[in-house]
Design a protein around this motif. Structure first.
Motif, PDB file in Angstrom:
ATOM      1  N   UNK A  93      -7.491   4.210   5.582  1.00 41.71           N
ATOM      2  CA  UNK A  93      -8.302   5.386   5.928  1.00 41.71           C
ATOM      3  C   UNK A  93      -7.432   6.542   6.436  1.00 41.71           C
ATOM      4  N   UNK A  94      -6.271   6.216   6.990  1.00 39.82           N
ATOM      5  CA  UNK A  94      -5.404   7.276   7.532  1.00 39.82           C
ATOM      6  C   UNK A  94      -4.428   7.829   6.504  1.00 39.82           C
ATOM      7  N   UNK A 130      -3.859  10.313   3.729  1.00 37.75           N
ATOM      8  CA  UNK A 130      -4.566  11.503   3.235  1.00 37.75           C
ATOM      9  C   UNK A 130      -4.960  11.400   1.763  1.00 37.75           C
ATOM     10  N   UNK A 131      -4.177  10.675   0.972  1.00 37.13           N
ATOM     11  CA  UNK A 131      -4.461  10.557  -0.464  1.00 37.13           C
ATOM     12  C   UNK A 131      -5.753   9.791  -0.735  1.00 37.13           C
ATOM     13  N   UNK A 132      -6.171   8.941   0.203  1.00 35.61           N
ATOM     14  CA  UNK A 132      -7.414   8.167   0.032  1.00 35.61           C
ATOM     15  C   UNK A 132      -8.640   9.069   0.174  1.00 35.61           C
ATOM     16  N   UNK A 133      -8.507  10.147   0.948  1.00 37.33           N
ATOM     17  CA  UNK A 133      -9.620  11.082   1.214  1.00 37.33           C
ATOM     18  C   UNK A 133     -10.813  10.351   1.823  1.00 37.33           C
ATOM     19  N   UNK A 134     -10.539   9.528   2.832  1.00 33.09           N
ATOM     20  CA  UNK A 134     -11.593   8.757   3.498  1.00 33.09           C
ATOM     21  C   UNK A 134     -12.541   9.676   4.260  1.00 33.09           C
ATOM     22  N   UNK A 135     -13.827   9.369   4.174  1.00 29.40           N
ATOM     23  CA  UNK A 135     -14.847  10.148   4.874  1.00 29.40           C
ATOM     24  C   UNK A 135     -14.818   9.893   6.386  1.00 29.40           C
ATOM     25  N   UNK A 174     -12.401   9.516  12.397  1.00 30.03           N
ATOM     26  CA  UNK A 174     -12.633   8.398  13.315  1.00 30.03           C
ATOM     27  C   UNK A 174     -11.398   7.514  13.396  1.00 30.03           C
ATOM     28  N   UNK A 175     -10.767   7.237  12.246  1.00 22.89           N
ATOM     29  CA  UNK A 175      -9.636   6.294  12.239  1.00 22.89           C
ATOM     30  C   UNK A 175      -8.352   6.910  12.770  1.00 22.89           C
ATOM     31  N   UNK A 176      -8.355   8.211  13.005  1.00 19.44           N
ATOM     32  CA  UNK A 176      -7.197   8.798  13.662  1.00 19.44           C
ATOM     33  C   UNK A 176      -7.086   8.303  15.107  1.00 19.44           C
ATOM     34  N   UNK A 192      -2.673  -1.108  13.553  1.00 17.76           N
ATOM     35  CA  UNK A 192      -3.475  -2.267  13.131  1.00 17.76           C
ATOM     36  C   UNK A 192      -2.486  -3.246  12.527  1.00 17.76           C
ATOM     37  N   UNK A 193      -2.350  -4.434  13.141  1.00 18.38           N
ATOM     38  CA  UNK A 193      -1.345  -5.372  12.638  1.00 18.38           C
ATOM     39  C   UNK A 193      -1.843  -6.805  12.713  1.00 18.38           C
ATOM     40  N   UNK A 194      -1.275  -7.641  11.854  1.00 20.28           N
ATOM     41  CA  UNK A 194      -1.627  -9.064  11.828  1.00 20.28           C
ATOM     42  C   UNK A 194      -0.774  -9.811  12.847  1.00 20.28           C
TER      43      UNK A 194
END
Length: 508
Positions: A123-124, A126-131, A135-137, A142-144
């Motif tokens: 989501x972070x 920019x190429x994905x263009x998440x709506x 929020x995800x900023x 996020x890690x395993x």
């Protein structure tokens, strides 16, 4: 002889219920099989299987058909665990997410922490263009931690994270997914067919991790933008379930045997937008004067046939636990409006107001506002524009116009996306430093009482200073065949908060 009450309790436990007539009847048991056909109000070539790009109810239903989230929202908008077995935190800043074991994607691959990390981090990009990038900023990392444990660290504490992750944009993809010609998820249905702007067809996922679900064999989903055509399709038996029902259609539906109207109180609203960055909108008196022209009772009666709840220019609905009920109701007051509009230099002017059927009820609302404005000495020229292209060409661009905002699962998401100074959908261009500070304080607060006070203060600021007038919260109206069983109202939106395909069944 055992007391009658105990006997009835035992009967009810065994699946028998008393009907209104006093006769014992079997409680309806879910039935497996059949194809559910859904027609929504929208369909376009922008339809997507990429949940990050979802923009309309059709996309949200599709996302929940094929994918699952870490959490889900119940009918009170409280988060429940889904792919996550538990979410733990001490400070609302660092969260440990433990995943359920044994969950498989549609292609047989096991769900792991790597899939969750990939899904949330994309989501972070920019190429994905998440709506939901705004929020995800909030995500620092996020890690395993191991194959079934994910650690989410936020930049600032947010007690709402389990609520946020329940929305359709945050469903979990398979690691590395970049093509969305089909959908490989863990959801209740597999993608059988997807043609943007035409139809989506799903078939039961035999590997689904919830025992006995889904009940349906298949789901067919497509759009019929015209409301009367949508109702005709329902009543002719071509579809089982439609949304965005006009209040004027309810009598006709209720008059047809075999069909019913489903009503849900929600946070959905159509708002009057006064852009505070141009012309008269720069003057606070103009905004205030326009808000006093809103005759809420008349709009409820004439535009929505009573299927609405009176609002007070605050975006949190009365059904929400953070609604501030102590805010004095703004009245319809043409004389007060005239006072403020005179101070703004608006009297005697002709001002265009843009409305469209794309923003539910806005054409009727604009006509009523036009009548009210005449009493205050202002001529509002109604400019009715096509639904096609309304959101890209007119919304947030016209000096005076209308928006139509779907319910959000939490106060934080609504405020972050629509009212924060740098929000992507800050409709009126309103900027308020105090509001932004309160938003961060509320987000980090784990004590509900303190949080409620922060949100109350924010609602007061929106009510008094923001360039949006919110007259009503619109009840969601849907219509469906009585063959559809298990359907229930949901405050988040149509089709049981867009998750109906997993839960309903069809009578033979």
């Amino acid at each position: 002889m055992e007391p009658r009450r105990d006997a009835l309790r035992k009967l009810a436990a065994g699946g028998l219920l008393l009907s209104a007539g006093g006769l014992l009847q079997a409680a309806p048991q879910p039935r497996r099989g059949g194809t559910l056909t859904i027609a929504t109000q929208s369909s376009s070539t922008a339809d997507t299987l990429d949940p990050a790009k979802g923009a309309l109810s059709t996309d949200y239903v599709r996302a929940h058909m094929f994918y699952n989230g870490l959490t889900s929202l119940d009918a009170k908008l409280a988060p429940q665990m889904m792919l996550a077995e538990e979410m733990l935190t001490d400070d609302a800043l660092v969260w440990t997410v433990r995943l359920r074991k044994g969950i498989q994607f549609h292609d047989g691959k096991a769900l792991t922490a790597a899939d969750v990390v990939y899904s949330l981090n994309r989501h972070n990009d920019p190429a994905v263009a998440s709506k939901v990038r705004a929020v995800t900023q909030q995500f620092e990392s996020v890690r395993a931690l191991d194959p079934l444990t994910v650690e989410i660290t936020l930049k600032g504490a947010n007690a709402d994270l389990p609520v946020i992750l329940a929305t359709s944009h945050f469903v979990i993809l398979q690691e590395g997914t970049t093509s969305f010609n089909t959908a490989i998820g863990t959801g209740p249905f597999k993608c059988k067919e997807f043609t943007p702007g035409v139809r989506t067809h799903g078939a039961r996922n035999e590997r689904y991790w919830k025992p006995g679900l889904p009940y349906l064999d298949e789901v067919a989903l497509f759009g019929i933008p015209d409301e009367s055509a949508r109702i005709n399709a329902l009543l002719s038996g071509d579809v089982h379930w439609v949304n965005e029902v006009n209040p004027r259609s309810t009598r006709r539906i209720k008059g047809e045997p075999g069909y019913q109207v489903l009503e849900s109180q929600s946070g959905l609203y159509t708002d009057l937008i006064i852009r505070q960055t141009v012309g008269l909108g720069r003057n606070p008196d103009f905004t205030l004067g326009m808000k006093y022209l809103i005759d809420r009772e008349q709009m409820k009666r004439a535009a929505f046939r009573g299927y609405a709840v009176i609002a007070n220019d605050q975006p949190i609905p009365p059904s929400n636990r953070f609604h501030f009920a102590g805010l004095p109701q703004r009245p319809y007051d043409p004389e007060r409006a005239k006072f403020h509009l005179r101070r703004a230099g608006a009297l005697g002017m002709t001002l265009p107001v843009v409305a469209s059927v794309a923003a539910t009820g806005s054409v009727d609302m604009a006509m009523l506002l036009q009548q009210s404005a005449q009493k205050a000495g202002v001529n509002l020229a109604l400019k009715r524009v096509s639904a096609d292209g309304y959101w890209s060409n007119h919304w947030m661009k016209s000096p005076i116009g209308f928006g139509n905002i779907n319910a959000r699962p939490s106060a934080d998401m609504l405020f972050t996306q629509f009212f924060k100074s740098d929000a992507p959908w800050n409709e009126s261009g309103w900027k308020n430093e105090q509001f932004d500070q309160l938003l961060l304080l509320a987000r980090a607060e784990t004590d509900d009482a303190k949080r409620k006070q922060f949100y109350a203060d924010m609602q007061v600021l929106v009510h008094e200073h923001c360039g949006v007038g919110i007259p009503l919260f619109i009840n969601n109206l849907e219509a469906l065949s009585t063959k559809v069983r298990g359907a229930a109202p949901h405050p988040l939106g149509a089709f049981m908060g867009y998750t109906c395909c997993e839960h309903v069944w069809l009578d033979a």
